[in-house]
Design a protein around this motif. Sequence first.
Motif, PDB file in Angstrom:
ATOM      1  N   TYR A 263       0.829  -1.208   0.000  1.00 36.54           N
ATOM      2  CA  TYR A 263       0.000   0.000   0.000  1.00 36.54           C
ATOM      3  C   TYR A 263       0.863   1.258   0.000  1.00 36.54           C
ATOM      4  O   TYR A 263       0.624   2.199  -0.764  1.00 36.54           O
ATOM      5  N   LEU A 264       1.859   1.278   0.873  1.00 34.70           N
ATOM      6  CA  LEU A 264       2.696   2.466   1.018  1.00 34.70           C
ATOM      7  C   LEU A 264       3.477   2.774  -0.256  1.00 34.70           C
ATOM      8  O   LEU A 264       3.704   3.937  -0.604  1.00 34.70           O
ATOM      9  N   ALA A 265       3.886   1.726  -0.965  1.00 33.14           N
ATOM     10  CA  ALA A 265       4.672   1.920  -2.179  1.00 33.14           C
ATOM     11  C   ALA A 265       3.829   2.337  -3.370  1.00 33.14           C
ATOM     12  O   ALA A 265       4.308   3.053  -4.260  1.00 33.14           O
ATOM     13  N   ALA A 266       2.563   1.898  -3.383  1.00 34.59           N
ATOM     14  CA  ALA A 266       1.776   2.043  -4.610  1.00 34.59           C
ATOM     15  C   ALA A 266       0.622   3.036  -4.532  1.00 34.59           C
ATOM     16  O   ALA A 266       0.173   3.524  -5.569  1.00 34.59           O
ATOM     17  N   LEU A 274      -0.840   8.811   3.981  1.00 41.14           N
ATOM     18  CA  LEU A 274      -0.569   7.434   4.368  1.00 41.14           C
ATOM     19  C   LEU A 274       0.014   7.376   5.773  1.00 41.14           C
ATOM     20  O   LEU A 274       0.583   8.345   6.266  1.00 41.14           O
ATOM     21  N   PRO A 275      -0.105   6.231   6.444  1.00 42.22           N
ATOM     22  CA  PRO A 275       0.405   6.121   7.812  1.00 42.22           C
ATOM     23  C   PRO A 275       1.923   6.159   7.887  1.00 42.22           C
ATOM     24  O   PRO A 275       2.621   5.823   6.928  1.00 42.22           O
ATOM     25  N   VAL A 358      -7.528  -2.721  -4.507  1.00 43.27           N
ATOM     26  CA  VAL A 358      -7.715  -1.613  -3.575  1.00 43.27           C
ATOM     27  C   VAL A 358      -6.845  -0.427  -3.995  1.00 43.27           C
ATOM     28  O   VAL A 358      -7.308   0.722  -4.033  1.00 43.27           O
ATOM     29  N   ILE A 359      -5.604  -0.698  -4.313  1.00 39.75           N
ATOM     30  CA  ILE A 359      -4.683   0.360  -4.742  1.00 39.75           C
ATOM     31  C   ILE A 359      -5.193   1.048  -6.005  1.00 39.75           C
ATOM     32  O   ILE A 359      -5.200   2.280  -6.106  1.00 39.75           O
TER      33      ILE A 359
END
Length: 367
Positions: A263-266, A274-275, A358-359
């Motif tokens: 998630y963080l990368a994409a 983002l967290p 989701v991304i």
Amino acid sequence: MIPFLDIQKINAQYQPEFQMKLSEMLDKGWMILGNEVQTFEAQFAKYCGAKYCIGVGNGLDALTLIFKGYQQLGKINKGDAVVVPANTYIASILAIIEAGLVPVLVEPNPITFNLDLAEVEKAITPTVKAILAVHLYGQLAPMNELVSFAKKNNLLLIEDAAQAHGAEIEDKKAGSFGNAAGFSFYPGKNLGALGDAGAITTSDDDLAEVLFSIRNYGSKVKYQHDLIGTNSRLDELQAAFLNVKLPHLVTDNQLRQKWAKRYLAAINNPAIALPNYDFSNNHVFHLFVIRTAKRNDLQKYLAENGIQTLIHYPIPPHKQKAFPLLNHRSYPITEKIHQEVLSLPISPVLNEAEVDYVIEKINAWTF
């Protein structure tokens, strides 16, 4: 629909072992504080790096009994104050109040959402006797700094580790930093039972002795009651289920971290924050929480595209009707967090295609 958390799928892989445990219990006929509870207490204490684990009925009881145990030992008294982050789940504050103590709410760090040492320092008065450090969403609070501060100021340091099973800093795990820690094994946790369950970890000999008694009507010997206790015992069957699942916790947490990194990368949408994550094991991603000023619009859009999300949590504790004496207070950082957060699906049973979907949908969202 991609569910926020598919508990049935998580537990289905353990069904044969669950059924075997149930059969064994029925054959033995021992349903309360038996071998399964003793085994789990020993194994979970070892896993956390604590000397003791005391199994209790749920996570709220775990925190409440810690405070009551320290009252029994004279380390804290009714009416004393406990510093706690304002943006926590309500259970953290309920435990303080249930024990006859006074919650002192402080704003969190706006980046990590966990306790901010500077805010804790400002909140210290002669009536403050403890700090309740909440490891929110699965990320450890700044425990090394809090441990030093608590020792310097002669304060109890209690961990609310309900969301942080297995999170660690330099190989030291949640549940082993403070004087004691409360865990929840609610079914949706990283280590979840099939009903309510909880535990306390501690390396404090005196506290452990008191807690083993308090959780069982104040009794160490049947029908002899030395303390005013309660009935909050980890259920034997839930302990059996937890014994099946505990050996898989490390792998499950690694899968959660894998999807979090993806998630963080994409995810790349200017409307979404983002967290915070430093790619260490200090975060086990019980929840993957994003922020956006258009939270309700995003949640509706994702639902229309077959993605279930949840809000952790829509109303901050100081705005809850249960706490009318707190309703007039203002905590701007906390209130902004509660207005903007949205939790995405994250679990060990997600797959690449679901995460990619989701991304894709988040990146395509416009408003």
